[in-house]
Motif scaffolding. Structure first.
Motif, mmCIF file in Angstrom:
data_model
loop_
_atom_site.group_PDB
_atom_site.id
_atom_site.type_symbol
_atom_site.label_atom_id
_atom_site.label_comp_id
_atom_site.label_asym_id
_atom_site.label_seq_id
_atom_site.Cartn_x
_atom_site.Cartn_y
_atom_site.Cartn_z
ATOM 1 N N MET A 58 -55.902 -4.947 37.435
ATOM 2 C CA MET A 58 -55.325 -5.974 36.571
ATOM 3 C C MET A 58 -56.092 -7.288 36.673
ATOM 4 O O MET A 58 -56.250 -7.999 35.668
ATOM 5 N N GLU A 59 -56.596 -7.616 37.865
ATOM 6 C CA GLU A 59 -57.397 -8.834 38.000
ATOM 7 C C GLU A 59 -58.686 -8.738 37.200
ATOM 8 O O GLU A 59 -59.093 -9.700 36.541
ATOM 9 N N ARG A 60 -59.308 -7.569 37.240
ATOM 10 C CA ARG A 60 -60.544 -7.399 36.461
ATOM 11 C C ARG A 60 -60.244 -7.443 34.963
ATOM 12 O O ARG A 60 -60.991 -8.054 34.189
ATOM 13 N N ALA A 61 -59.149 -6.808 34.561
ATOM 14 C CA ALA A 61 -58.763 -6.844 33.152
ATOM 15 C C ALA A 61 -58.468 -8.268 32.708
ATOM 16 O O ALA A 61 -58.832 -8.676 31.597
ATOM 17 N N ARG A 62 -57.815 -9.041 33.563
ATOM 18 C CA ARG A 62 -57.501 -10.434 33.202
ATOM 19 C C ARG A 62 -58.781 -11.244 33.026
ATOM 20 O O ARG A 62 -58.870 -12.074 32.100
ATOM 21 N N GLU A 63 -59.763 -11.039 33.881
ATOM 22 C CA GLU A 63 -61.043 -11.741 33.712
ATOM 23 C C GLU A 63 -61.626 -11.478 32.333
ATOM 24 O O GLU A 63 -62.109 -12.399 31.653
ATOM 25 N N HIS A 64 -61.592 -10.232 31.916
ATOM 26 C CA HIS A 64 -62.156 -9.885 30.611
ATOM 27 C C HIS A 64 -61.305 -10.439 29.468
ATOM 28 O O HIS A 64 -61.845 -10.888 28.450
ATOM 29 N N ALA A 81 -51.672 -13.318 29.801
ATOM 30 C CA ALA A 81 -50.427 -13.875 30.340
ATOM 31 C C ALA A 81 -49.578 -12.786 30.981
ATOM 32 O O ALA A 81 -49.004 -12.979 32.070
ATOM 33 N N TYR A 82 -49.495 -11.629 30.327
ATOM 34 C CA TYR A 82 -48.746 -10.498 30.892
ATOM 35 C C TYR A 82 -49.359 -10.047 32.207
ATOM 36 O O TYR A 82 -48.641 -9.815 33.193
ATOM 37 N N LEU A 83 -50.687 -9.921 32.252
ATOM 38 C CA LEU A 83 -51.343 -9.456 33.466
ATOM 39 C C LEU A 83 -51.141 -10.433 34.618
ATOM 40 O O LEU A 83 -50.933 -10.015 35.767
ATOM 41 N N THR A 84 -51.190 -11.728 34.333
ATOM 42 C CA THR A 84 -50.959 -12.725 35.380
ATOM 43 C C THR A 84 -49.585 -12.532 36.020
ATOM 44 O O THR A 84 -49.443 -12.556 37.254
ATOM 45 N N GLU A 85 -48.568 -12.318 35.199
ATOM 46 C CA GLU A 85 -47.219 -12.111 35.724
ATOM 47 C C GLU A 85 -47.107 -10.786 36.467
ATOM 48 O O GLU A 85 -46.511 -10.718 37.551
ATOM 49 N N LEU A 191 -46.138 -4.504 24.042
ATOM 50 C CA LEU A 191 -46.788 -3.649 23.060
ATOM 51 C C LEU A 191 -46.280 -3.945 21.649
ATOM 52 O O LEU A 191 -47.048 -3.915 20.683
ATOM 53 N N ASP A 192 -44.997 -4.251 21.534
ATOM 54 C CA ASP A 192 -44.408 -4.465 20.216
ATOM 55 C C ASP A 192 -44.710 -5.844 19.636
ATOM 56 O O ASP A 192 -44.562 -6.044 18.427
ATOM 57 N N ARG A 193 -45.126 -6.786 20.475
ATOM 58 C CA ARG A 193 -45.459 -8.103 19.923
ATOM 59 C C ARG A 193 -46.960 -8.365 19.837
ATOM 60 O O ARG A 193 -47.384 -9.314 19.175
ATOM 61 N N LEU A 194 -47.777 -7.538 20.504
ATOM 62 C CA LEU A 194 -49.221 -7.720 20.386
ATOM 63 C C LEU A 194 -49.698 -7.377 18.978
ATOM 64 O O LEU A 194 -49.247 -6.387 18.391
ATOM 65 N N PRO A 195 -50.636 -8.137 18.428
ATOM 66 C CA PRO A 195 -51.189 -7.814 17.103
ATOM 67 C C PRO A 195 -52.266 -6.733 17.201
ATOM 68 O O PRO A 195 -53.437 -6.952 16.866
ATOM 69 N N LEU A 196 -51.860 -5.554 17.664
ATOM 70 C CA LEU A 196 -52.816 -4.464 17.864
ATOM 71 C C LEU A 196 -53.299 -3.919 16.528
ATOM 72 O O LEU A 196 -52.506 -3.714 15.600
ATOM 73 N N THR A 197 -54.587 -3.658 16.449
ATOM 74 C CA THR A 197 -55.097 -2.874 15.323
ATOM 75 C C THR A 197 -54.724 -1.413 15.541
ATOM 76 O O THR A 197 -54.328 -1.013 16.647
ATOM 77 N N ARG A 198 -54.858 -0.610 14.507
ATOM 78 C CA ARG A 198 -54.602 0.828 14.687
ATOM 79 C C ARG A 198 -55.554 1.415 15.721
ATOM 80 O O ARG A 198 -55.180 2.293 16.504
ATOM 81 N N GLY A 199 -56.774 0.937 15.740
ATOM 82 C CA GLY A 199 -57.726 1.422 16.725
ATOM 83 C C GLY A 199 -57.315 1.064 18.136
ATOM 84 O O GLY A 199 -57.416 1.892 19.053
ATOM 85 N N GLN A 200 -56.837 -0.149 18.340
ATOM 86 C CA GLN A 200 -56.404 -0.557 19.676
ATOM 87 C C GLN A 200 -55.158 0.207 20.116
ATOM 88 O O GLN A 200 -55.035 0.566 21.284
ATOM 89 N N GLU A 201 -54.242 0.449 19.192
ATOM 90 C CA GLU A 201 -53.081 1.262 19.552
ATOM 91 C C GLU A 201 -53.520 2.662 19.967
ATOM 92 O O GLU A 201 -52.993 3.232 20.932
ATOM 93 N N ALA A 202 -54.496 3.221 19.263
ATOM 94 C CA ALA A 202 -55.015 4.538 19.630
ATOM 95 C C ALA A 202 -55.658 4.503 21.008
ATOM 96 O O ALA A 202 -55.535 5.456 21.797
ATOM 97 N N GLU A 203 -56.318 3.397 21.358
ATOM 98 C CA GLU A 203 -56.949 3.277 22.669
ATOM 99 C C GLU A 203 -55.901 3.259 23.783
ATOM 100 O O GLU A 203 -56.086 3.887 24.834
#
Length: 244
Positions: A58-64, A81-85, A191-203
């Motif tokens: 999660m720390e590495r993901a937050r950096e990115h 913000a989610y990852l920090t919490e 997940l329900d509030r993120l503006p995910l593209t269809r591609g990101q949801e598939a990921e």
């Protein structure tokens, strides 16, 4: 009028439910009464290998995500913000497992000394790859599986009754049974509030499916014995060692 499209989290839950039968069977088989003490110790060692990767992932993901947010990625800010919490929520859980292991009659070295199994590397290592070389949003699929298949509220008492182990050996199972339902609700709301593209949801979905497969293989390995669980649907009771 057409029906409203299911939410992102609802679609992910449906996908996992269609695929999780083998995992549920493997979990139930793991917690069978005979010779449970040594299997429980093996479980603690394996879970330590998985859980100690959680905060660094999660720390590495937050950096990115912070870097992506500075370039205008609309998903990155809320994800960071989610990852920090969640990093704060998951701190020191690997230490709990070492303490449980000691109370169960083993030593921390039993978890720390051996090379983690390849299936553990496949479970956590894939997330490092996707964080580094694709997009950290994929980590949400991994988190959805680890939080979504947490111990059931009844599991602590079941292990204690079967093994006679002291309460001090059961902290991780007890705490995760209490905490992970709330954590999963938080993830679904994200997940329900993120503006995910269809591609990101598939990921996210691909990451979750891979995590489910790797976790299944890990639990099959932990529960391996001469006896094997009957096929799902063959009349055995619903699994009791995992939150449905």
């Amino acid at each position: 009028m057409s029906a409203a499209r299911p939410s992102t989290s609802a679609r992910l839950r449906v996908t996992l439910r269609l695929l999780d039968g083998e995992l549920l069977d493997a979990m139930e088989h793991l917690w069978r009464p005979e010779d449970l003490v040594p299997r429980y110790r093996d479980y603690l060692c394996a879970m330590h290998a998985v859980v100690r990767a959680s905060v660094p992932l999660m720390e590495r993901a937050r950096e990115h995500t912070e870097r992506l947010a500075s370039h205008g990625d609309p998903v990155a800010g809320p994800l960071a913000a989610y990852l920090t919490e969640h990093i704060q929520e998951e701190q020191d859980h690997d230490s709990w497992l070492l303490e449980d292991l000691r109370a169960a009659g083993a030593t921390p070295e039993d978890a720390l000394r051996p090379m983690p199994a390849p299936v553990v590397a496949a479970l956590a290592g894939s997330q490092y790859y996707w964080i580094e070389h694709h997009h950290p949003v994929a980590l949400l699929g991994y988190i959805a599986v680890l939080e979504g298949y947490a111990p059931a509220a009844t599991l602590t008492a079941r292990i204690a009754r079967t093994t006679g182990l002291p309460d001090a050996a059961l902290r991780t199972v007890r705490e995760h049974a209490a905490l992970d339902t709330g954590h999963l609700d938080d993830l679904h709301a994200l997940l329900d509030r993120l503006p995910l593209t269809r591609g990101q949801e598939a990921e996210v979905t691909v990451s979750a499916m891979h995590s489910l497969d790797a976790l299944t293989r890990l639990f099959v390995r932990l529960g391996r014995s001469v006896a094997v669980p009957p096929p799902r649907g063959a009349g055995h009771p619903s699994p009791m060692g995992v939150t449905p």
